[in-house]
Design a protein around this motif. Structure first.
Motif, mmCIF file in Angstrom:
data_model
loop_
_atom_site.group_PDB
_atom_site.id
_atom_site.type_symbol
_atom_site.label_atom_id
_atom_site.label_comp_id
_atom_site.label_asym_id
_atom_site.label_seq_id
_atom_site.Cartn_x
_atom_site.Cartn_y
_atom_site.Cartn_z
ATOM 1 N N ASP A 417 3.241 1.414 -9.281
ATOM 2 C CA ASP A 417 3.117 0.563 -8.097
ATOM 3 C C ASP A 417 4.518 0.281 -7.568
ATOM 4 O OD1 ASP A 417 2.388 -1.158 -6.097
ATOM 5 O OD2 ASP A 417 1.652 -2.750 -7.413
ATOM 6 N N PHE A 418 5.073 1.268 -6.889
ATOM 7 C CA PHE A 418 6.456 1.151 -6.436
ATOM 8 C C PHE A 418 6.633 0.080 -5.360
ATOM 9 C CE2 PHE A 418 6.333 5.581 -8.054
ATOM 10 C CZ PHE A 418 7.358 5.492 -8.973
ATOM 11 N N ASP A 419 5.654 -0.075 -4.480
ATOM 12 C CA ASP A 419 5.797 -1.066 -3.399
ATOM 13 C C ASP A 419 5.184 -2.410 -3.756
ATOM 14 O OD1 ASP A 419 3.116 -0.450 -3.267
ATOM 15 O OD2 ASP A 419 3.204 0.452 -1.264
ATOM 16 N N GLN A 420 4.690 -2.546 -4.980
ATOM 17 C CA GLN A 420 4.180 -3.805 -5.528
ATOM 18 C C GLN A 420 3.114 -4.453 -4.650
ATOM 19 O OE1 GLN A 420 7.245 -6.452 -6.956
ATOM 20 N NE2 GLN A 420 8.250 -4.854 -8.146
ATOM 21 N N ASP A 421 2.181 -3.611 -4.189
ATOM 22 C CA ASP A 421 1.065 -4.135 -3.400
ATOM 23 C C ASP A 421 -0.242 -4.119 -4.168
ATOM 24 O OD1 ASP A 421 0.533 -1.445 -3.455
ATOM 25 O OD2 ASP A 421 0.191 -1.236 -1.302
ATOM 26 N N GLN A 447 2.502 6.910 -0.492
ATOM 27 C CA GLN A 447 2.201 5.477 -0.486
ATOM 28 C C GLN A 447 0.687 5.296 -0.478
ATOM 29 O OE1 GLN A 447 3.196 3.051 3.083
ATOM 30 N NE2 GLN A 447 4.455 1.858 1.660
ATOM 31 N N ASN A 448 0.199 4.589 -1.469
ATOM 32 C CA ASN A 448 -1.236 4.377 -1.621
ATOM 33 C C ASN A 448 -1.714 3.323 -0.632
ATOM 34 O OD1 ASN A 448 -3.880 3.977 -2.511
ATOM 35 N ND2 ASN A 448 -3.325 3.987 -4.681
ATOM 36 N N ILE A 511 12.372 -3.387 -2.466
ATOM 37 C CA ILE A 511 11.219 -4.238 -2.206
ATOM 38 C C ILE A 511 11.480 -5.683 -2.614
ATOM 39 C CG2 ILE A 511 10.092 -3.868 -4.433
ATOM 40 C CD1 ILE A 511 8.287 -3.965 -1.070
ATOM 41 N N MET A 512 12.352 -5.898 -3.606
ATOM 42 C CA MET A 512 12.585 -7.247 -4.111
ATOM 43 C C MET A 512 13.711 -7.957 -3.381
ATOM 44 S SD MET A 512 10.230 -7.710 -6.259
ATOM 45 C CE MET A 512 10.762 -9.235 -7.017
ATOM 46 N N ARG A 513 14.312 -7.317 -2.391
ATOM 47 C CA ARG A 513 15.393 -7.981 -1.657
ATOM 48 C C ARG A 513 14.839 -9.010 -0.695
ATOM 49 N NH1 ARG A 513 20.006 -3.447 -0.131
ATOM 50 N NH2 ARG A 513 20.640 -3.021 -2.289
#
Length: 513
Positions: A417-421, A447-448, A511-513
């Protein structure tokens, strides 16, 4: 492509559709078949001779020229049938190929061979079939900063292994018998450089002071047994090593787990080999280990150790390539006695390269995310069936292909889950891309968007090298997963290094910025 023949065939003879095994008749050897008047047409002969030990490849998987000039001659000579056109060729034994791979006596009549050959050449396309229509990747991967970090070090770009530790430090194996520990969190730094006996392919880190390392031997196709599995320990800034396993046949992957429930970790080593190879489990028995050969064939690529059947002990699921392409499960009875089950099978030109076990649809069952794109050996052409596939777990050991994205030469895959969605995304690399495709598709990020719908993106970076390995991890310790791919520049195999080192394509997750 490897097409290997066994000395026994399970087939239908004459007009009957029932296998001989069901008719309670002895299974004939290929030699016995060669003495029979089979009265079969070319397609039936292909079923008999090509399909007796692996899925029969259909004519359309390769173009006519590749069949005629490369694959069919090799098939014929493996069956021991040599013709006038072979005069002057180097015989298998003179090329160092072990006995038993190419028969020394004819196992097919020339008239039967001619019918089989005619079938393939008549039905094969003139040119390789084109890719299916697909969504073209968009340039630029959302949420990621793309770069090729430059080290102040002159060296070749020939990465063979890439692993990210939980600390963010990176282990990189190099074809020229080197293992590097790197830091990419800021200015690229080489933290350590360790000589290895052969090219590293897999590492099991045990903290800052020790690790276990699998090294493959010769990277190019070979039947050597130079592979090693060693334990390295650090003492006063120097590394010492001890052998755990030696004389491995071109190993490429290792997984560990306690397979016999004695409290000691065992190893499963995929010894890919070339004409020879095997998948081996090394089971601890006190201070000794016993080798159990799970599959006595070349092409073992990757395994997972897990309790697949939920019975309290650890099983093995693995990818076999070469002739016996497929995913197999070895069920454990708890005492390291294994029963093999076939999960998926593919035709021998399929080119399986890598897979992940992940619950991609959130139903609680592990699915198979697989890339196929190995494109060396006898058929180095663009293949329309190369790409990324999702096989959804239907339960009861059944999987169905639910999604396919065509991608020439697909060779490595990461799933997270690279984009943490809340769902799993995919990144795939190609070691054998179509250099003429625009945009270039050496690396594609999927991207899922839910419902088995994935949006493809590709990097905007301009780089020369191919990508051989892919990994992910939190290199900057900011709570999200970064993506790394190891570069492999074929020019660096034959020239002295004369440029600064750029061994990694880095996609830093913001994504965490």
């Amino acid at each position: 492509m490897r097409i290997t023949l066994l000395l026994f065939a399970v087939l239908a003879i004459g007009s009957s559709c029932d296998p001989i095994s069901e008719r309670k008749q002895p299974i004939p050897t290929l030699y016995q078949l060669s003495q029979m008047d089979l009265k079969l047409d070319g397609k039936q002969l292909a079923e008999v001779y090509c399909g007796n030990c692996h899925l029969k490849p259909e004519p359309e998987v390769l173009d006519k020229a590749t069949w005629e000039n490369s694959v069919l001659p090799d098939m014929r000579m493996r069956m021991g049938l040599y013709l006038e056109e072979d005069f002057g060729i180097t015989l298998p034994q003179d090329r160092g190929i072990p006995d038993g791979i190419y028969s020394k006596i004819p196992l097919i009549k020339e008239k039967d061979w001619n019918k089989l050959k005619e079938y393939y050449l008549k039905e094969a396309p003139e040119s390789p079939l084109p890719q299916l229509k697909k969504e073209i990747p968009q340039k630029g991967i959302p949420g990621f900063e793309e770069s090729l970090p430059v080290f102040e070090f002159i060296f070749s770009n020939l990465a063979t292994m890439l692993e990210v530790e939980s600390s963010g430090k990176i282990w990189l194996g190099h074809r020229f018998k080197k293992l590097f520990q790197l830091d990419l969190n800021g200015q690229p730094l080489i933290l350590d450089s360790i000589d290895t006996p052969v090219a590293p392919v897999s590492i099991i880190s045990e903290g800052n002071e020790s690790f276990e390392l699998l090294s493959m031997g010769l990277m190019d196709p070979a039947n050597d047994s130079l592979g090693t599995f060693k334990k390295f320990k650090k003492s006063r800034q120097n590394w010492t090593s001890e052998d755990l396993h030696q004389q491995l046949i071109r190993p490429v992957h290792i997984s560990v787990g306690d397979l016999n429930a004695d409290g000691i970790e065992d190893q499963v080593i995929a010894q890919f080999g070339d004409h020879l190879g095997k998948l081996s489990a090394y089971i601890s028995e006190g201070n000794e280990q016993t080798e159990i050969i799970l599959k006595a064939l070349p092409g073992a690529r990757k395994t997972y150790i897990l309790d697949y059947d939920k019975d309290g002990d650890l099983d093995i699921i693995g990818l076999m390539t070469q002739a016996q392409e497929g995913i197999y499960l070895w069920e454990n009875d708890g005492k390291a006695n294994f029963q093999e089950k076939e999960i998926l099978r593919f035709q021998p030109a399929f080119g399986s390269s890598d897979f992940k076990l992940k619950d991609i649809n959130g139903d609680g069952l592990l699915d198979i995310i697989l890339v196929n794109g190995d494109n060396a050996d006898l058929s180095p052409i663009l293949k329309n069936y190369h790409g990324l596939r999702i096989f959804v777990n239907q339960g009861d050991y059944q999987f169905s292909e639910e999604w396919f994205y065509p991608m020439y030469g697909a060779s490595g895959v990461e799933v997270a889950d690279f984009d943490q969605d809340g769902d799993l995304d995919i990144v795939a690399i190609s070691f054998f891309p179509d250099k003429a495709q625009e945009p270039r598709q050496d690396l594609v990020y999927f991207q899922n968007n839910g419902g088995m719908k994935f949006k493809p993106y590709t990097t905007q970076l301009d780089f020369k090298a191919n990508l051989l390995v892919v990994s992910s991890g939190d290199i900057d310790q900011d709570g999200d997963l970064d993506i790394l791919a190891g570069t492999f520049d074929f020019d660096d195999l034959y020239t002295t290094a004369n440029k600064k080192w750029t061994p990694i394509l880095l996609l830093k997750n913001n994504i965490m910025r």
